[in-house]
Design a protein around this motif. Structure first.
Motif, PDB file in Angstrom:
ATOM      1  N   ALA A 139       0.817  -1.214   0.000  1.00 12.13           N
ATOM      2  CA  ALA A 139       0.000   0.000   0.000  1.00 12.13           C
ATOM      3  C   ALA A 139       0.849   1.261   0.000  1.00 12.13           C
ATOM      4  CB  ALA A 139      -0.924   0.003   1.211  1.00 12.13           C
ATOM      5  N   LYS A 140       2.075   1.169   0.450  1.00 15.86           N
ATOM      6  CA  LYS A 140       2.956   2.335   0.475  1.00 15.86           C
ATOM      7  C   LYS A 140       3.338   2.768  -0.934  1.00 15.86           C
ATOM      8  CE  LYS A 140       4.942   1.230   4.987  1.00 15.86           C
ATOM      9  NZ  LYS A 140       6.178   0.859   5.728  1.00 15.86           N
ATOM     10  N   GLY A 141       3.408   1.791  -1.864  1.00 16.33           N
ATOM     11  CA  GLY A 141       3.717   2.107  -3.262  1.00 16.33           C
ATOM     12  C   GLY A 141       5.019   2.854  -3.405  1.00 16.33           C
ATOM     13  N   GLY A 142       5.131   3.603  -4.488  1.00 15.35           N
ATOM     14  CA  GLY A 142       6.304   4.436  -4.712  1.00 15.35           C
ATOM     15  C   GLY A 142       7.553   3.643  -5.043  1.00 15.35           C
ATOM     16  N   VAL A 143       8.674   4.329  -4.977  1.00 11.59           N
ATOM     17  CA  VAL A 143       9.969   3.743  -5.313  1.00 11.59           C
ATOM     18  C   VAL A 143      10.483   2.936  -4.130  1.00 11.59           C
ATOM     19  CG1 VAL A 143      12.342   4.276  -5.977  1.00 11.59           C
ATOM     20  CG2 VAL A 143      10.455   5.659  -6.862  1.00 11.59           C
ATOM     21  N   ALA A 144      11.093   1.799  -4.399  1.00  9.99           N
ATOM     22  CA  ALA A 144      11.649   0.974  -3.333  1.00  9.99           C
ATOM     23  C   ALA A 144      12.766   1.716  -2.622  1.00  9.99           C
ATOM     24  CB  ALA A 144      12.189  -0.332  -3.912  1.00  9.99           C
ATOM     25  N   PRO A 145      12.929   1.533  -1.309  1.00  5.89           N
ATOM     26  CA  PRO A 145      14.039   2.157  -0.596  1.00  5.89           C
ATOM     27  C   PRO A 145      15.364   1.629  -1.120  1.00  5.89           C
ATOM     28  CG  PRO A 145      12.911   0.556   0.796  1.00  5.89           C
ATOM     29  CD  PRO A 145      12.079   0.721  -0.431  1.00  5.89           C
ATOM     30  N   PRO A 146      16.465   2.341  -0.839  1.00  6.66           N
ATOM     31  CA  PRO A 146      17.763   1.931  -1.407  1.00  6.66           C
ATOM     32  C   PRO A 146      18.179   0.514  -1.050  1.00  6.66           C
ATOM     33  CG  PRO A 146      17.905   4.143  -0.469  1.00  6.66           C
ATOM     34  CD  PRO A 146      16.574   3.593  -0.073  1.00  6.66           C
ATOM     35  N   VAL A 147      17.832   0.076   0.163  1.00  8.18           N
ATOM     36  CA  VAL A 147      18.182  -1.280   0.593  1.00  8.18           C
ATOM     37  C   VAL A 147      16.889  -2.047   0.853  1.00  8.18           C
ATOM     38  CG1 VAL A 147      19.384  -2.685   2.308  1.00  8.18           C
ATOM     39  CG2 VAL A 147      20.328  -0.459   1.635  1.00  8.18           C
ATOM     40  N   SER A 148      16.572  -2.969  -0.038  1.00  4.20           N
ATOM     41  CA  SER A 148      15.386  -3.814   0.132  1.00  4.20           C
ATOM     42  C   SER A 148      15.534  -5.027  -0.776  1.00  4.20           C
ATOM     43  CB  SER A 148      14.105  -3.048  -0.208  1.00  4.20           C
ATOM     44  OG  SER A 148      13.898  -2.962  -1.604  1.00  4.20           O
ATOM     45  N   VAL A 149      14.545  -5.920  -0.727  1.00  3.82           N
ATOM     46  CA  VAL A 149      14.643  -7.159  -1.503  1.00  3.82           C
ATOM     47  C   VAL A 149      14.603  -6.910  -3.010  1.00  3.82           C
ATOM     48  CG1 VAL A 149      13.737  -8.634   0.307  1.00  3.82           C
ATOM     49  CG2 VAL A 149      12.163  -7.555  -1.290  1.00  3.82           C
ATOM     50  N   HIS A 150      14.314  -5.685  -3.434  1.00  6.50           N
ATOM     51  CA  HIS A 150      14.357  -5.429  -4.880  1.00  6.50           C
ATOM     52  C   HIS A 150      15.764  -5.644  -5.422  1.00  6.50           C
ATOM     53  CE1 HIS A 150      16.103  -1.486  -3.857  1.00  6.50           C
ATOM     54  NE2 HIS A 150      16.398  -1.348  -5.136  1.00  6.50           N
ATOM     55  N   LEU A 151      16.794  -5.515  -4.570  1.00  8.19           N
ATOM     56  CA  LEU A 151      18.165  -5.775  -5.012  1.00  8.19           C
ATOM     57  C   LEU A 151      18.377  -7.251  -5.310  1.00  8.19           C
ATOM     58  CD1 LEU A 151      20.166  -3.515  -2.529  1.00  8.19           C
ATOM     59  CD2 LEU A 151      19.435  -2.976  -4.866  1.00  8.19           C
ATOM     60  N   LEU A 152      17.614  -8.111  -4.661  1.00 10.16           N
ATOM     61  CA  LEU A 152      17.714  -9.551  -4.904  1.00 10.16           C
ATOM     62  C   LEU A 152      16.840 -10.003  -6.072  1.00 10.16           C
ATOM     63  CD1 LEU A 152      17.519 -10.834  -1.209  1.00 10.16           C
ATOM     64  CD2 LEU A 152      19.568 -10.585  -2.611  1.00 10.16           C
ATOM     65  N   LEU A 153      15.709  -9.337  -6.264  1.00 10.85           N
ATOM     66  CA  LEU A 153      14.736  -9.805  -7.252  1.00 10.85           C
ATOM     67  C   LEU A 153      14.777  -9.058  -8.577  1.00 10.85           C
ATOM     68  CD1 LEU A 153      11.642 -10.390  -4.953  1.00 10.85           C
ATOM     69  CD2 LEU A 153      13.106 -12.118  -6.004  1.00 10.85           C
ATOM     70  N   GLY A 154      15.415  -7.891  -8.593  1.00  9.03           N
ATOM     71  CA  GLY A 154      15.482  -7.152  -9.844  1.00  9.03           C
ATOM     72  C   GLY A 154      14.212  -6.384 -10.140  1.00  9.03           C
ATOM     73  N   GLU A 155      14.041  -5.999 -11.402  1.00  8.49           N
ATOM     74  CA  GLU A 155      12.960  -5.093 -11.796  1.00  8.49           C
ATOM     75  C   GLU A 155      11.564  -5.666 -11.569  1.00  8.49           C
ATOM     76  OE1 GLU A 155      13.593  -3.942 -15.804  1.00  8.49           O
ATOM     77  OE2 GLU A 155      15.390  -2.740 -15.364  1.00  8.49           O
ATOM     78  N   GLY A 156      11.439  -6.974 -11.569  1.00 17.46           N
ATOM     79  CA  GLY A 156      10.114  -7.573 -11.412  1.00 17.46           C
ATOM     80  C   GLY A 156       9.679  -7.788  -9.983  1.00 17.46           C
ATOM     81  N   PHE A 157      10.360  -7.135  -9.029  1.00 18.32           N
ATOM     82  CA  PHE A 157      10.089  -7.439  -7.622  1.00 18.32           C
ATOM     83  C   PHE A 157       8.654  -7.088  -7.229  1.00 18.32           C
ATOM     84  CE2 PHE A 157      10.885  -2.962  -7.088  1.00 18.32           C
ATOM     85  CZ  PHE A 157      10.230  -2.597  -5.914  1.00 18.32           C
ATOM     86  N   ARG A 158       8.129  -5.947  -7.707  1.00 16.95           N
ATOM     87  CA  ARG A 158       6.783  -5.552  -7.267  1.00 16.95           C
ATOM     88  C   ARG A 158       5.719  -6.512  -7.806  1.00 16.95           C
ATOM     89  NH1 ARG A 158       4.528  -1.598  -4.427  1.00 16.95           N
ATOM     90  NH2 ARG A 158       2.290  -1.299  -4.716  1.00 16.95           N
ATOM     91  N   THR A 159       5.850  -6.937  -9.065  1.00 17.27           N
ATOM     92  CA  THR A 159       4.904  -7.909  -9.612  1.00 17.27           C
ATOM     93  C   THR A 159       4.938  -9.202  -8.814  1.00 17.27           C
ATOM     94  OG1 THR A 159       5.112  -6.993 -11.837  1.00 17.27           O
ATOM     95  CG2 THR A 159       4.287  -9.243 -11.655  1.00 17.27           C
ATOM     96  N   ALA A 160       6.146  -9.640  -8.448  1.00 17.50           N
ATOM     97  CA  ALA A 160       6.286 -10.874  -7.680  1.00 17.50           C
ATOM     98  C   ALA A 160       5.575 -10.760  -6.336  1.00 17.50           C
ATOM     99  CB  ALA A 160       7.763 -11.209  -7.481  1.00 17.50           C
TER     100      ALA A 160
END
Length: 284
Positions: A238-259
């Motif tokens: 629900a927070k949406g927006g850009v991922a913080p600098p350190v989060s699991v998006h670094l492990l999952l890449g661009e598709g992290f939000r869809t996942a």
């Protein structure tokens, strides 16, 4: 030592490794820490937690499972599928545990070793690359076998739990926090552990429970935490927006939000469930 060890990775293993492989992962983490105003050479556990607690409910779930399992100071813990070592470092720092992290992905092991050194925990945490169903370790050497969100990639559950049983001393505990199959199938993909059904291997909770008990474990605790997992996940989405600098998006890449959106949808539609449990090997 276990017998019949495989010396080469099979096609399934290679697909799992490829799913998690992130070239330049350490550099991405260093850049993220610097962007967050933290020292990449001396990160604190709380700096790394949004990234290295790579399971639902984050460090809260790690601490909850540790309490459920009754982790005691100095216990020897084997973390099967421990990724880059987030849970292991928490167990070492808070409980004085001596933790061996075994993970199939060499990139994760290499990065985990560096992060463990930079947090000053190398004396208590070691990282090994290997197969959780056939650990290259001494039988009976551990007080606790720990697994958080790693069994989903393992088809041979019976081999996984038999390996856990083998690694434990008599009276040792198996502590798990895992995603399992819900009543509705199939699941929506991609999810954090799989972009293709060939590497997603979920079983219903009752089947997992039976597989664990069949190899000689007795149940101590079993708790379905699906609802609180969904609430936790929905609050973050629900927070949406850009991922913080350190989060699991670094492990999952661009598709992290869809996942993660698919993860929430699967929870809502009872396609997956999340369980915490502790079992004990017979004997003292």
């Amino acid at each position: 030592m276990s017998s019949g060890r495989r010396t080469t990775a099979g096609p399934h293993d290679r697909r799992v490794v490829e799913h998690y492989r992130r070239p330049g992962l350490l550099q991405l983490i260093e850049r993220g820490l610097a962007d967050a105003g933290e020292d990449p050479m001396r990160p604190r556990l709380e700096d790394l937690a949004p990234l290295d607690q790579f399971h639902t409910r984050g460090v809260e779930a790690t601490l909850g499972l540790a309490a459920l399992a009754g982790i005691e100071w100095g216990e020897r813990v084997l973390d099967l599928g421990g990724g880059i070592g987030g849970a292991a470092r928490v167990l070492a720092a808070r409980y004085g545990a001596l933790v061996t992290v075994l993970d199939l992905t060499p990139d994760y092991c290499a990065v985990g070793k560096v992060l463990t050194a930079r947090t000053g925990l190398s004396a208590r945490v070691r990282h090994l690359a290997g197969d959780a169903t056939d650990p290259p370790l001494e039988a009976g050497a551990f007080d606790v076998v720990w697994t958080q969100h790693s069994a989903m990639n393992i088809a041979h559950k019976e081999r996984l739990y038999a390996a856990a049983h083998l690694m434990l001393r008599p009276g040792g505990r198996l502590a798990l926090h895992d995603v399992m199959a819900g009543a509705a199938q199939p699941i929506h993909l991609p999810v954090p552990w799989a972009a293709h059904p060939s590497i997603s291997h979920l079983r219903p909770p009752e089947a997992v429970r039976a597989a664990i008990e069949a190899v000689g474990f007795g149940e101590l605790h079993w708790r379905d935490c699906t609802r609180e997992t969904l609430e936790w996940l929905q609050a973050r989405l629900a927070k949406g927006g850009v991922a913080p600098p350190v989060s699991v998006h670094l492990l999952l890449g661009e598709g992290f939000r869809t996942a993660f959106e698919n993860l929430a949808r699967n929870l809502r539609e009872d396609r997956i469930r999340v369980v915490e449990a502790v079992f004990q090997r017979a004997g003292r």
